[in-house]
Design an enzyme around this catalytic site. Structure first.
Site, PDB file in Angstrom:
ATOM      1  N   LYS A   1      -4.847  -6.877  -7.465  1.00 17.68           N
ATOM      2  CA  LYS A   1      -6.108  -7.091  -6.717  1.00 17.68           C
ATOM      3  C   LYS A   1      -7.291  -6.389  -7.122  1.00 17.68           C
ATOM      4  O   LYS A   1      -6.947  -5.108  -7.143  1.00 17.68           O
ATOM      5  CB  LYS A   1      -5.496  -7.236  -5.362  1.00 17.68           C
ATOM      6  CG  LYS A   1      -6.732  -7.819  -4.437  1.00 17.68           C
ATOM      7  CD  LYS A   1      -6.198  -7.737  -2.864  1.00 17.68           C
ATOM      8  CE  LYS A   1      -6.289  -6.358  -2.349  1.00 17.68           C
ATOM      9  NZ  LYS A   1      -6.179  -6.375  -0.981  1.00 17.68           N
TER      10      LYS A   1
ATOM     11  N   LYS B   1       0.804  -1.098  -0.036  1.00 21.95           N
ATOM     12  CA  LYS B   1       0.128  -0.050   0.076  1.00 21.95           C
ATOM     13  C   LYS B   1       0.874   1.446   0.028  1.00 21.95           C
ATOM     14  O   LYS B   1       0.545   2.341  -0.736  1.00 21.95           O
ATOM     15  CB  LYS B   1      -1.011  -0.051   1.152  1.00 21.95           C
ATOM     16  CG  LYS B   1      -2.103  -0.595   0.952  1.00 21.95           C
ATOM     17  CD  LYS B   1      -3.299  -0.013   2.063  1.00 21.95           C
ATOM     18  CE  LYS B   1      -4.494  -0.576   1.755  1.00 21.95           C
ATOM     19  NZ  LYS B   1      -5.273  -0.746   2.885  1.00 21.95           N
TER      20      LYS B   1
ATOM     21  N   LYS C   1     -11.889  -1.972  -3.777  1.00 25.22           N
ATOM     22  CA  LYS C   1     -12.986  -0.902  -3.825  1.00 25.22           C
ATOM     23  C   LYS C   1     -12.285   0.250  -3.936  1.00 25.22           C
ATOM     24  O   LYS C   1     -13.076   1.399  -4.028  1.00 25.22           O
ATOM     25  CB  LYS C   1     -13.777  -1.198  -2.806  1.00 25.22           C
ATOM     26  CG  LYS C   1     -13.274  -1.557  -1.231  1.00 25.22           C
ATOM     27  CD  LYS C   1     -14.583  -1.612  -0.146  1.00 25.22           C
ATOM     28  CE  LYS C   1     -14.361  -2.810   0.717  1.00 25.22           C
ATOM     29  NZ  LYS C   1     -12.989  -2.897   1.677  1.00 25.22           N
TER      30      LYS C   1
HETATM   31  P1  TYM Z   1     -11.364  -5.501   2.830  1.00 29.59           P
HETATM   32  O1  TYM Z   1     -12.458  -4.681   3.237  1.00 29.59           O
HETATM   33  O2  TYM Z   1     -10.344  -5.117   2.026  1.00 29.59           O
HETATM   34  O3  TYM Z   1     -12.005  -6.842   2.056  1.00 29.59           O
HETATM   35  C1  TYM Z   1     -13.025  -7.697   2.862  1.00 29.59           C
HETATM   36  C2  TYM Z   1     -13.045  -9.270   2.420  1.00 29.59           C
HETATM   37  O4  TYM Z   1     -13.047  -9.436   1.217  1.00 29.59           O
HETATM   38  C3  TYM Z   1     -11.710  -9.949   0.798  1.00 29.59           C
HETATM   39  N1  TYM Z   1     -11.364  -9.644  -0.398  1.00 29.59           N
HETATM   40  C4  TYM Z   1     -11.136 -10.093  -1.497  1.00 29.59           C
HETATM   41  N2  TYM Z   1     -11.085 -11.668  -1.777  1.00 29.59           N
HETATM   42  C5  TYM Z   1     -10.641 -11.871  -3.142  1.00 29.59           C
HETATM   43  N3  TYM Z   1     -10.537 -11.163  -4.059  1.00 29.59           N
HETATM   44  C6  TYM Z   1     -10.204  -9.791  -3.910  1.00 29.59           C
HETATM   45  N4  TYM Z   1      -9.774  -9.083  -4.935  1.00 29.59           N
HETATM   46  C7  TYM Z   1     -10.605  -9.162  -2.728  1.00 29.59           C
HETATM   47  N5  TYM Z   1     -10.422  -8.301  -1.971  1.00 29.59           N
HETATM   48  C8  TYM Z   1     -11.029  -8.159  -0.772  1.00 29.59           C
HETATM   49  C9  TYM Z   1     -10.640  -9.873   1.794  1.00 29.59           C
HETATM   50  O5  TYM Z   1      -9.840 -10.698   1.810  1.00 29.59           O
HETATM   51  C10 TYM Z   1     -11.556  -9.846   3.249  1.00 29.59           C
HETATM   52  O6  TYM Z   1     -11.895 -10.952   3.706  1.00 29.59           O
HETATM   53  N6  TYM Z   1      -8.383  -6.409   7.142  1.00 29.59           N
HETATM   54  C11 TYM Z   1      -9.800  -6.614   6.520  1.00 29.59           C
HETATM   55  C12 TYM Z   1     -10.782  -6.355   7.379  1.00 29.59           C
HETATM   56  C13 TYM Z   1     -10.848  -6.750   8.630  1.00 29.59           C
HETATM   57  C14 TYM Z   1     -11.114  -7.996   9.120  1.00 29.59           C
HETATM   58  C15 TYM Z   1     -11.041  -8.001  10.392  1.00 29.59           C
HETATM   59  C16 TYM Z   1     -11.213  -8.974   8.486  1.00 29.59           C
HETATM   60  C17 TYM Z   1     -10.415  -6.043   9.820  1.00 29.59           C
HETATM   61  N7  TYM Z   1     -10.751  -6.755  10.870  1.00 29.59           N
HETATM   62  C18 TYM Z   1     -10.906  -9.117  11.363  1.00 29.59           C
HETATM   63  C19 TYM Z   1     -11.566 -10.482   9.354  1.00 29.59           C
HETATM   64  C20 TYM Z   1     -11.160 -10.376  10.558  1.00 29.59           C
HETATM   65  C21 TYM Z   1      -9.807  -5.767   5.116  1.00 29.59           C
HETATM   66  O7  TYM Z   1      -9.250  -4.812   4.828  1.00 29.59           O
HETATM   67  O8  TYM Z   1     -10.731  -6.476   4.275  1.00 29.59           O
END
Ligand code: TYM
Length: 333
Positions: free
Chosen positions: A196, A113, A199
């Site tokens: 990747k 990032k 959003k």
């Molecule tokens: P975030 O908001 O980036 O994404 C949410 C979930 O979607 C999955 N994901 C993807 N899976 C497949 N292909 C992609 N291109 C893709 N983009 C996103 C992510 O792996 C995620 O499961 N750090 C986390 C949020 C978080 C969290 C937690 C998750 C905060 N605390 C505790 C689990 C447990 C995040 O930024 O997700």
């Protein structure tokens, strides 16, 4: 047997996209029948990079609507926004004091990032994985369904749990099990198969938002980058063709089959035929969710009520755990 508890989260830093759905959300929906689940809109994580306050509010409500529209049951399970449950911040601080700098320096997501401009990012982004560990461990969750990009953060969560237990000579935190889907764990950008799908990508053409209508989806898939060769008969021949592999993976995931099975049908065919069929598959899966989410979004009071109720129930679970941690650490109670 201890409670088998699922915790997972999503950042309200934009509208959820197809990668979020395939990597996470649709598995959350399925897990609801076997586990007691908490799903969290992690607004405190979102502000580790600048968010326009009005947009953050809108995206948080949109995500709640999309999750409900996808089939999250907020009565049987718990849906809430992170900042409404103070336990996350309390435990997050304690974990800041457990995690070693060397551990954080190894986090690839932070490096990806920030690139060469690290000095200009917030300290919140750097300690982000500690707050993520706190999210999970405040509920002593045992299973965490995520896409592949979160795997390293979950390994760190286990390191933090283990170090806490060791430093204070307790057997307090469990080890958590990542649940990562076998297909579509990492959906790539429609414009660049090495990046990747995200959003927060500045190009809306790089992703399919879960609120996109059929025409928008059609256009985005038509414009998706591909190559000129026909589709091969085996997935091994897609390794050097990231964009093609990505589109076939999306098709396979949405039709609950394997990449090789999809190639059996499309081998030798060009992308014009494949993209048309893929468009239909994506529209059938996504558009009903988007339409329902847009309908729910019209009733903000209802969404706020669901989140408030979720936060109350989440606090009831997390507060005793975090109070116990504070006692272990030696804080006056
Ligand atoms: P975030 O908001 O980036 O994404 C949410 C979930 O979607 C999955 N994901 C993807 N899976 C497949 N292909 C992609 N291109 C893709 N983009 C996103 C992510 O792996 C995620 O499961 N750090 C986390 C949020 C978080 C969290 C937690 C998750 C905060 N605390 C505790 C689990 C447990 C995040 O930024 O997700």
């Amino acid at each position: 047997m201890p409670t088998q508890r699922v915790f997972s989260g999503i950042q309200p830093s934009g509208i959820p996209q197809l990668g979020n759905y395939l990597g996470a959300i649709r598995h959350w929906v399925r897990l609801q029948s076997d586990y007691s689940c908490l799903f969290c809109l992690v607004d405190m994580h979102a502000i580790t990079v600048w968010q326009n306050p009005e947009e953050l509010r809108h995206h948080t409500l949109t995500q709640a609507a999309v999750l409900l529209a996808s089939g999250i049951d907020a009565q049987k399970h718990i849906l809430f926004n992170q900042s409404a449950v103070f336990a996350h911040a309390r435990l997050g601080w304690i974990f800041n004091c457990i995690t070693r700098l060397g551990w954080l320096n190894r986090m690839t997501q932070f490096k990806d990032k920030t690139g060469k401009d690290r000095e200009n990012y917030s300290s919140g982004l750097y300690v982000y994985p500690n707050l993520m560990a706190a999210d999970i461990l405040a509920y002593k969750a045992t299973h965490v369904p995520v896409g592949e990009d979160q795997k390293q953060h979950l390994e760190l969560t286990n390191d933090i749990a283990q170090k806490f237990n060791h430093d204070y000579s307790v057997a307090f935190f469990p080890q958590v099990k990542p649940l990562i889907p076998p297909t579509a764990a990492r959906i790539m950008s429609l414009r660049d198969g090495t990046k990747k799908m995200s959003k927060s990508d500045p190009s809306s053409q790089s992703r399919i938002d879960l609120t996109d209508d059929a025409d928008t989806i059609r256009l985005k898939i038509r414009r998706a980058k591909t190559d000129t060769a026909p589709l091969p008969d085996h997935s091994n021949d897609l390794t050097e063709r990231p964009e093609a592999k990505n589109l076939v993976s999306i098709y396979a995931a949405l039709t609950n089959t394997t990449i090789d099975h999809v190639l059996e049908t499309y081998q030798g065919k060009g992308f014009s035929v494949f993209k048309e069929d893929l468009t239909e598959v994506v529209i059938n899966a996504i558009v009903p969710i988007g339409q329902e989410a847009i309908r729910l979004l019209k009733n903000e009071t209802y969404l706020l009520e669901i989140l408030r109720n979720g936060a109350d129930r989440a606090s009831t679970l997390a507060n005793p755990v975090v109070s116990e941690v504070e006692k272990i650490v030696g804080f006056l109670s």
